[in-house]
Motif scaffolding. Structure first.
Motif, short mmCIF file in Angstrom:
data_model
loop_
_atom_site.label_atom_id
_atom_site.label_comp_id
_atom_site.label_asym_id
_atom_site.label_seq_id
_atom_site.Cartn_x
_atom_site.Cartn_y
_atom_site.Cartn_z
N VAL A 299 -14.01 44.19 31.80
CA VAL A 299 -13.95 43.07 32.74
C VAL A 299 -14.82 41.92 32.24
CG1 VAL A 299 -14.47 42.32 35.09
CG2 VAL A 299 -13.40 44.56 34.69
N ALA A 300 -15.98 42.25 31.69
CA ALA A 300 -16.86 41.20 31.17
C ALA A 300 -16.18 40.43 30.04
CB ALA A 300 -18.17 41.83 30.69
N GLU A 301 -15.42 41.14 29.21
CA GLU A 301 -14.70 40.47 28.13
C GLU A 301 -13.67 39.50 28.68
OE1 GLU A 301 -12.86 43.21 25.50
OE2 GLU A 301 -12.10 41.65 24.14
N LEU A 302 -12.96 39.91 29.74
CA LEU A 302 -12.00 39.02 30.39
C LEU A 302 -12.72 37.84 31.03
CD1 LEU A 302 -9.21 38.25 31.46
CD2 LEU A 302 -9.59 39.79 33.40
N ARG A 303 -13.87 38.10 31.65
CA ARG A 303 -14.63 37.02 32.28
C ARG A 303 -15.06 35.99 31.22
NH1 ARG A 303 -17.63 36.82 37.05
NH2 ARG A 303 -17.17 39.03 37.40
N GLU A 304 -15.48 36.49 30.07
CA GLU A 304 -15.90 35.58 29.00
C GLU A 304 -14.72 34.75 28.50
OE1 GLU A 304 -17.84 35.78 24.49
OE2 GLU A 304 -17.62 37.60 25.72
N ALA A 305 -13.56 35.41 28.31
CA ALA A 305 -12.37 34.68 27.84
C ALA A 305 -11.95 33.63 28.87
CB ALA A 305 -11.23 35.66 27.58
N LEU A 306 -12.01 33.98 30.16
CA LEU A 306 -11.67 33.03 31.20
C LEU A 306 -12.66 31.86 31.22
CD1 LEU A 306 -10.56 35.17 34.29
CD2 LEU A 306 -9.20 33.51 33.02
N GLY A 307 -13.94 32.17 31.02
CA GLY A 307 -14.94 31.11 31.00
C GLY A 307 -14.66 30.09 29.92
N GLN A 308 -14.34 30.57 28.72
CA GLN A 308 -14.03 29.64 27.64
C GLN A 308 -12.75 28.86 27.94
OE1 GLN A 308 -13.80 32.08 24.14
NE2 GLN A 308 -16.02 32.44 24.05
N PHE A 309 -11.78 29.55 28.51
CA PHE A 309 -10.50 28.92 28.82
C PHE A 309 -10.67 27.81 29.85
CE2 PHE A 309 -6.43 28.86 31.18
CZ PHE A 309 -5.56 28.63 30.13
N VAL A 310 -11.45 28.09 30.91
CA VAL A 310 -11.66 27.10 31.97
C VAL A 310 -12.52 25.95 31.47
CG1 VAL A 310 -12.70 26.74 34.25
CG2 VAL A 310 -11.33 28.79 33.81
N ALA A 311 -13.50 26.24 30.64
CA ALA A 311 -14.40 25.20 30.14
C ALA A 311 -13.66 24.15 29.32
CB ALA A 311 -15.52 25.82 29.31
N GLU A 312 -12.58 24.53 28.69
CA GLU A 312 -11.82 23.58 27.89
C GLU A 312 -11.10 22.54 28.75
OE1 GLU A 312 -9.14 25.93 25.66
OE2 GLU A 312 -10.68 26.82 24.37
N ARG A 313 -10.81 22.90 30.00
CA ARG A 313 -10.13 22.02 30.94
C ARG A 313 -8.84 21.44 30.35
NH1 ARG A 313 -14.79 18.16 33.29
NH2 ARG A 313 -15.16 17.96 31.06
N GLY A 314 -8.12 22.24 29.60
CA GLY A 314 -6.86 21.79 29.01
C GLY A 314 -5.68 22.63 29.44
N ALA A 315 -5.89 23.55 30.37
CA ALA A 315 -4.80 24.45 30.77
C ALA A 315 -3.66 23.69 31.44
CB ALA A 315 -5.34 25.54 31.72
N ALA A 316 -4.00 22.72 32.31
CA ALA A 316 -2.94 21.97 33.01
C ALA A 316 -2.07 21.23 32.01
CB ALA A 316 -3.56 21.01 34.02
N ASP A 317 -2.70 20.60 31.01
CA ASP A 317 -1.93 19.88 30.00
C ASP A 317 -1.08 20.83 29.17
OD1 ASP A 317 -2.85 17.35 30.70
OD2 ASP A 317 -4.66 17.58 29.48
N ARG A 318 -1.65 21.97 28.81
CA ARG A 318 -0.90 22.94 28.02
C ARG A 318 0.27 23.50 28.82
NH1 ARG A 318 -5.55 26.73 25.62
NH2 ARG A 318 -7.03 25.29 26.59
N ARG A 319 0.04 23.75 30.10
CA ARG A 319 1.11 24.24 30.95
C ARG A 319 2.24 23.21 31.06
NH1 ARG A 319 3.14 27.64 35.19
NH2 ARG A 319 5.19 26.72 35.44
N LEU A 320 1.86 21.96 31.30
CA LEU A 320 2.87 20.91 31.42
C LEU A 320 3.57 20.65 30.08
CD1 LEU A 320 1.00 18.46 33.79
CD2 LEU A 320 2.97 19.89 34.34
N THR A 321 2.83 20.79 28.99
CA THR A 321 3.46 20.66 27.68
C THR A 321 4.53 21.72 27.49
OG1 THR A 321 1.46 19.72 26.70
CG2 THR A 321 3.05 20.69 25.19
N ALA A 322 4.23 22.94 27.90
CA ALA A 322 5.22 24.01 27.81
C ALA A 322 6.40 23.74 28.74
CB ALA A 322 4.57 25.36 28.16
N ASP A 323 6.12 23.16 29.93
CA ASP A 323 7.21 22.80 30.83
C ASP A 323 8.15 21.78 30.18
OD1 ASP A 323 6.41 24.44 32.89
OD2 ASP A 323 5.25 22.91 33.92
#
Length: 644
Positions: A299-323
């Protein structure tokens, strides 16, 4: 994954959850932010980080420079295509734009991540493990999750309320984590209903939310990780969203020994078969993890991966790019041509040739050539030949001014505009081409009727239905050029090109009728300027005629005794000179006239050909070219929208 560090992290997680559970804290985001007051959201927009920028009117634009022009290009593409494509084909692209507009109007400081999975996969347990407290109901009853549950790590950043309203998460289902967890600041975590729920409403809820969230964590278990429903309905169609996808194998504590590694390897194989790119060796792609929500292992490994993912603040753009990628890929067949498109110069020339054939440009040119020779004969011929021409004209007018072809192909030189040409280029009207100026005797072929007594209009030769005989030739020309222009185009644009050509063809035969009639009127009066040598030849013909008359009268006088019989030789010479010189001059004039007559006929043919080509260009080629230009414009917009 069964090492001491993993167990230590699991024990630490269990201790945190026990402590939080003992306090019995269940704070709801709706309460902490004022129960949905929009003022908090708007007040925080000006304070957003560098990922988004406040624009007057509430609109937002992504910092991703590559996505912004693609969205605008997609918007223009839809606007340019509405009259050409079915609305249903553009619906998905329209929904992508609406989703992008909605997402960019909301907080860019938060990343919405959904936990999705099948019944019994343990996603609610994982949700609670990440939240550090029991926030989502876990139990043996299936399905346990009926409504989406949210946990918000606000980190002091306002704006999550708007996102939750868009997602439709009830206020009583919005929670905060047991501890601040600054490494997850900005995360909005959702626990979705089961995607294989027996309740249709739950499945519809999952499908709706998967289209709105920024990223998805698919939770699978050792028993159902290869479930066909999961792979065929979700993972395979969503393969283009690999950069915003996590796949977590839960319940690894149930697997003995190295079985967990074997299951993970098999899961990776299945994901690869689904076309889902995996993030390995620094390459972008889906993240695959193995953990146990029950024991806390991984779980800690997932938490760390999520932390890095959220810190980038690029998920919305990547999601919309895929859309946008997905929408553009589905529209590909409507915009990408199979080959190079456009009208070639050869196709244009063939179209002009067919229209020239339809108006009988060749026959008109030959008629003009014969007309010029007839005028030359009248101007340069002997008085006797001119008298004979006048008698022929009077007889032709008495017969009705024209012996129109009756369908058998026989005529007396009447010109059939629109009649097909034979292999040698002659008109089917039976025209004999250029002829010489009459020599006073019968000509080798039928004498051409005067141009003023002939009809060279397309409408002069009509079928039983009253339409111009050239109409089939025109229709075939239009079909051919439309087929050439539409070749290789995607179906909607090929149809648009054919329709544009068809609309132009509706009045084309009538326009060609008018062109041919105008050409007839121009030729009816004969050459605009008469060569000077015609005047010289006419004067010589007059002199020879006088010699002929004087000589004949002298001979008559010698025979009747008016003059001395011995003087008959004095009358014989002028009579012979006048009688032989007139026809000889007429023949010579005919030889000299052939070159200018040919040029005059060629000029008449060129003018009529050019006029017919101008009609076809204005009514057919220009509308077709406009459609091709419109296609090139949308093709360029599509190239930008698809990121090519």
């Amino acid at each position: 994954m069964g090492g001491a560090s993993a167990r230590g992290r699991a024990a630490q997680g269990r201790g945190e959850r026990a402590a939080v559970g003992g306090e019995g804290v269940d704070r709801e985001v709706g309460h902490s932010t004022g129960g949905g007051d929009d003022g908090g959201l708007e007040d925080g927009l000006a304070d957003c980080g560098p990922g988004y920028k406040w624009v007057p009117g509430g609109a937002r634009r992504a910092a991703e420079e590559g996505l912004r022009p693609r969205l605008e290009a997609l918007r223009e593409l839809i606007a340019l295509s509405r009259s050409r494509l079915d609305e249903r084909a553009l619906d998905e692209a329209g929904r992508v734009l609406e989703s992008a507009d909605e997402r960019y109007r909301l907080s860019g400081e938060h990343t919405v991540v959904a936990l999705a999975g099948a019944t019994g996969s343990g996603k609610s347990s994982l949700f609670n493990a990440l939240a550090g407290a029991s926030r989502s109901e876990v139990g043996a009853r299936r399905p346990t999750t009926g409504e989406p549950v949210a946990c918000i790590w606000s980190g002091g950043r306002p704006g999550a309320e708007g996102l939750l309203r868009r997602l439709g998460v009830p206020v009583h289902r919005r929670h905060t984590p047991a501890q601040g967890s600054p490494e997850l600041a900005g995360l909005v975590l959702l626990d979705l209903p089961d995607h294989d729920s027996a309740a249709t409403r739950n499945r519809e809820q999952v499908d709706r939310l998967l289209g709105l969230v920024d990223a998805v964590i698919w939770v699978v278990d050792p028993e159902k990780y290869a479930d066909a429903v999961l792979h065929e309905r979700y993972l395979r169609p969503l393969a283009g969203y690999a950069e915003v996808t996590f796949v977590v194998l839960n319940q690894v504590d149930r697997l003995p020994g190295d079985a967990a590694d074997q299951v993970v390897d098999d899961l990776r194989r299945l994901l690869d078969e689904d076309g889902l790119a995996l993030g390995e060796h620094g390459e972008p792609g889906a993240t695959v993890l193995a953990l146990s929500a029950a024991t806390g292992e991984g779980v800690a490994e997932l938490r760390e991966a999520l932390g890095q993912f959220v810190a980038e603040r690029g998920a919305a753009d990547r999601r919309l790019t895929a859309d946008v990628d997905t929408a553009a890929d589905r529209l590909r067949s409507a915009y990408v041509a199979d080959s190079r498109v456009g009208l070639t110069e050869r196709a244009r020339e063939e179209f002009d040739d067919r229209l020239a054939e339809a108006v009988g440009a060749v026959a008109t040119g030959r008629a003009a050539e014969r007309d010029w020779l007839r005028h030359a004969e009248r101007a340069c011929g002997s008085p006797w030949s001119r008298l004979r021409c006048r008698r022929k004209d009077r007889r032709a007018r008495r017969r009705g001014a024209l012996r129109t072809v009756d369908g058998s192909g026989h005529g007396t030189g009447a010109v059939r505009i629109g009649a097909p040409r034979t292999g040698t280029g002659r008109a089917a009207s039976g025209g004999t081409g250029s002829g010489g100026v009459g020599s006073g005797g019968p000509s080798a072929g039928p004498a051409p009727a005067p141009l003023s007594a002939r009809s060279v209009s397309v409408g002069s030769v009509r079928g039983e239905d009253g339409r111009a005989a050239a109409r089939p030739v025109v229709e075939q020309a239009v079909r051919t050029v439309a087929g050439e222009a539409a070749q290789g185009l995607p179906t909607p644009w090929a149809q648009a090109v054919r329709e544009a050509a068809g609309r132009g063809a509706e009045g084309l035969p009538e326009a060609l009728d008018a062109v041919a009639a105008e050409a007839e009127e121009t030729l009816r009066l004969g050459p605009d300027t008469k060569p000077r040598w015609w005047t010289v030849a006419a004067a010589l013909q007059g002199l020879l005629f006088v010699l002929q008359v004087v000589g004949v009268l002298w001979l008559v006088g010698a025979v009747t005794g008016v003059v001395y019989p011995t003087e008959w030789l004095s009358g014989l010479l002028p009579a012979v000179v006048g009688s032989v010189g007139g026809p000889a001059l007429t023949w010579l004039s005919g030889m000299v006239a052939r070159g200018p007559a040919r040029r005059y006929g060629q000029e008449a043919e060129r003018r009529l050909r050019g006029a017919a080509a101008g009609c076809g260009r204005a009514r057919v080629l220009e509308p077709v070219a406009a459609e091709l230009l419109r296609y090139r414009e949308v093709r360029e917009r599509y190239a930008v929208a698809s990121g090519v």
